[in-house]
Scaffold this motif. Sequence first.
Motif, PDB file in Angstrom:
ATOM      1  N   HIS A 159       0.839  -1.202   0.000  1.00  0.00           N
ATOM      2  CA  HIS A 159       0.000   0.000   0.000  1.00  0.00           C
ATOM      3  C   HIS A 159       0.879   1.259   0.000  1.00  0.00           C
ATOM      4  O   HIS A 159       0.648   2.197  -0.766  1.00  0.00           O
ATOM      5  N   GLY A 160       1.895   1.242   0.852  1.00  0.00           N
ATOM      6  CA  GLY A 160       2.829   2.368   0.893  1.00  0.00           C
ATOM      7  C   GLY A 160       3.604   2.521  -0.407  1.00  0.00           C
ATOM      8  O   GLY A 160       3.813   3.637  -0.895  1.00  0.00           O
ATOM      9  N   LEU A 161       4.029   1.410  -0.972  1.00  0.00           N
ATOM     10  CA  LEU A 161       4.742   1.467  -2.256  1.00  0.00           C
ATOM     11  C   LEU A 161       3.842   1.993  -3.370  1.00  0.00           C
ATOM     12  O   LEU A 161       4.302   2.751  -4.237  1.00  0.00           O
ATOM     13  N   ALA A 162       2.566   1.619  -3.340  1.00  0.00           N
ATOM     14  CA  ALA A 162       1.624   2.138  -4.337  1.00  0.00           C
ATOM     15  C   ALA A 162       1.474   3.653  -4.187  1.00  0.00           C
ATOM     16  O   ALA A 162       1.418   4.376  -5.192  1.00  0.00           O
ATOM     17  N   ALA A 163       1.443   4.133  -2.946  1.00  0.00           N
ATOM     18  CA  ALA A 163       1.348   5.581  -2.726  1.00  0.00           C
ATOM     19  C   ALA A 163       2.588   6.286  -3.260  1.00  0.00           C
ATOM     20  O   ALA A 163       2.489   7.357  -3.875  1.00  0.00           O
ATOM     21  N   LEU A 164       3.763   5.687  -3.040  1.00  0.00           N
ATOM     22  CA  LEU A 164       4.997   6.274  -3.569  1.00  0.00           C
ATOM     23  C   LEU A 164       5.019   6.246  -5.096  1.00  0.00           C
ATOM     24  O   LEU A 164       5.494   7.190  -5.735  1.00  0.00           O
ATOM     25  N   LYS A 165       4.485   5.193  -5.679  1.00  0.00           N
ATOM     26  CA  LYS A 165       4.380   5.107  -7.146  1.00  0.00           C
ATOM     27  C   LYS A 165       3.511   6.249  -7.679  1.00  0.00           C
ATOM     28  O   LYS A 165       3.841   6.901  -8.662  1.00  0.00           O
ATOM     29  N   HIS A 166       2.377   6.474  -7.002  1.00  0.00           N
ATOM     30  CA  HIS A 166       1.506   7.581  -7.427  1.00  0.00           C
ATOM     31  C   HIS A 166       2.247   8.912  -7.335  1.00  0.00           C
ATOM     32  O   HIS A 166       2.088   9.777  -8.184  1.00  0.00           O
ATOM     33  N   HIS A 167       3.047   9.065  -6.289  1.00  0.00           N
ATOM     34  CA  HIS A 167       3.717  10.341  -6.063  1.00  0.00           C
ATOM     35  C   HIS A 167       4.886  10.572  -7.022  1.00  0.00           C
ATOM     36  O   HIS A 167       4.990  11.645  -7.629  1.00  0.00           O
ATOM     37  N   PHE A 168       5.749   9.572  -7.166  1.00  0.00           N
ATOM     38  CA  PHE A 168       6.984   9.773  -7.925  1.00  0.00           C
ATOM     39  C   PHE A 168       6.890   9.393  -9.400  1.00  0.00           C
ATOM     40  O   PHE A 168       7.588   9.974 -10.226  1.00  0.00           O
ATOM     41  N   ILE A 169       6.051   8.434  -9.736  1.00  0.00           N
ATOM     42  CA  ILE A 169       5.950   8.012 -11.135  1.00  0.00           C
ATOM     43  C   ILE A 169       4.756   8.668 -11.817  1.00  0.00           C
ATOM     44  O   ILE A 169       4.890   9.283 -12.871  1.00  0.00           O
ATOM     45  N   ARG A 171       3.018  11.105 -10.553  1.00  0.00           N
ATOM     46  CA  ARG A 171       3.049  12.520 -10.180  1.00  0.00           C
ATOM     47  C   ARG A 171       1.640  13.099  -9.954  1.00  0.00           C
ATOM     48  O   ARG A 171       1.320  14.185 -10.401  1.00  0.00           O
ATOM     49  N   ASP A 172       0.832  12.313  -9.220  1.00  0.00           N
ATOM     50  CA  ASP A 172      -0.494  12.820  -8.872  1.00  0.00           C
ATOM     51  C   ASP A 172      -0.561  13.138  -7.379  1.00  0.00           C
ATOM     52  O   ASP A 172       0.421  13.007  -6.670  1.00  0.00           O
ATOM     53  N   ARG A 173      -1.706  13.554  -6.885  1.00  0.00           N
ATOM     54  CA  ARG A 173      -1.849  14.042  -5.516  1.00  0.00           C
ATOM     55  C   ARG A 173      -2.314  12.976  -4.520  1.00  0.00           C
ATOM     56  O   ARG A 173      -2.715  13.292  -3.411  1.00  0.00           O
ATOM     57  N   THR A 174      -2.254  11.707  -4.895  1.00  0.00           N
ATOM     58  CA  THR A 174      -2.744  10.644  -4.021  1.00  0.00           C
ATOM     59  C   THR A 174      -2.056  10.675  -2.653  1.00  0.00           C
ATOM     60  O   THR A 174      -2.720  10.709  -1.618  1.00  0.00           O
ATOM     61  N   LEU A 175      -0.750  10.656  -2.624  1.00  0.00           N
ATOM     62  CA  LEU A 175      -0.007  10.656  -1.357  1.00  0.00           C
ATOM     63  C   LEU A 175      -0.132  11.993  -0.642  1.00  0.00           C
ATOM     64  O   LEU A 175      -0.338  12.031   0.577  1.00  0.00           O
ATOM     65  N   VAL A 176      -0.062  13.058  -1.377  1.00  0.00           N
ATOM     66  CA  VAL A 176      -0.120  14.399  -0.776  1.00  0.00           C
ATOM     67  C   VAL A 176      -1.438  14.610  -0.029  1.00  0.00           C
ATOM     68  O   VAL A 176      -1.458  15.239   1.025  1.00  0.00           O
ATOM     69  N   ARG A 177      -2.514  14.045  -0.554  1.00  0.00           N
ATOM     70  CA  ARG A 177      -3.812  14.212   0.123  1.00  0.00           C
ATOM     71  C   ARG A 177      -3.802  13.569   1.503  1.00  0.00           C
ATOM     72  O   ARG A 177      -4.457  14.051   2.420  1.00  0.00           O
ATOM     73  N   MET A 178      -3.059  12.476   1.698  1.00  0.00           N
ATOM     74  CA  MET A 178      -3.022  11.807   2.998  1.00  0.00           C
ATOM     75  C   MET A 178      -1.913  12.364   3.888  1.00  0.00           C
ATOM     76  O   MET A 178      -1.843  12.041   5.065  1.00  0.00           O
ATOM     77  N   LEU A 179      -1.083  13.212   3.353  1.00  0.00           N
ATOM     78  CA  LEU A 179      -0.057  13.871   4.177  1.00  0.00           C
ATOM     79  C   LEU A 179      -0.547  15.203   4.727  1.00  0.00           C
ATOM     80  O   LEU A 179       0.150  15.828   5.515  1.00  0.00           O
ATOM     81  N   GLY A 180      -1.694  15.652   4.293  1.00  0.00           N
ATOM     82  CA  GLY A 180      -2.270  16.874   4.818  1.00  0.00           C
ATOM     83  C   GLY A 180      -1.818  18.144   4.124  1.00  0.00           C
ATOM     84  O   GLY A 180      -1.926  19.228   4.667  1.00  0.00           O
ATOM     85  N   ARG A 181      -1.308  17.995   2.924  1.00  0.00           N
ATOM     86  CA  ARG A 181      -0.863  19.182   2.195  1.00  0.00           C
ATOM     87  C   ARG A 181      -1.889  19.591   1.165  1.00  0.00           C
ATOM     88  O   ARG A 181      -2.599  18.830   0.624  1.00  0.00           O
TER      89      ARG A 181
END
Length: 181
Positions: A159-169, A171-181
């Motif tokens: 799950h964490g790796l999928a979030a990193l994939k969304h963020h770095f590959i 380049r969408d806001r999936t991870l950022v939304r759960m980080l509170g930014r």
Amino acid sequence: MQWRNNQHRYGFVSIMLHWVAALTVFGLFALGYWMVGLGYYDTWYHRAPDIHKSIGMLLLALMVMRLIWRHVSPVPPPLPTHGLVTRRASKAGHLLLYFGLFAVMIAGYLISTADGVGVSVFGWFTVPASITGGSTQADVGGVIHKYAAWSLVIFAVLHGLAALKHHFIDRDRTLVRMLGR
């Protein structure tokens, strides 16, 4: 920061419930992994399981609150860039994480209450033993607890790796939304 979720991001309560649960799961897994190797005469032999059970019961309460909060403050919709496969995989993944969490916690409860004694939570209160019986309850619960815990942790890492994939590959806001930014 907003308290509730909206169409674009998660609110403070959802973010805190997510990260506290995640850190607690990994902490309990590490504690459980460590304590199964303790010898009977080790000073932590009885203390570690009590801590593990107490935190597990608090996590169960937190997860019930999290489910209630999901109904009070629905999660943001998927990002427009997410295709059908991504949306379905996300839904299935989250359901598996919830199922795994509850499977681990319920199995742990069944192990702890197999002898008919409730679970003391740091001496603050006791969760009663409502399901007891059968000579194999602790053994079956132990097997389920062990394999469900390993599955949960492995799946949480994915799950964490999928979030990193969304963020770095992606380049969408999936991870950022759960980080509170």
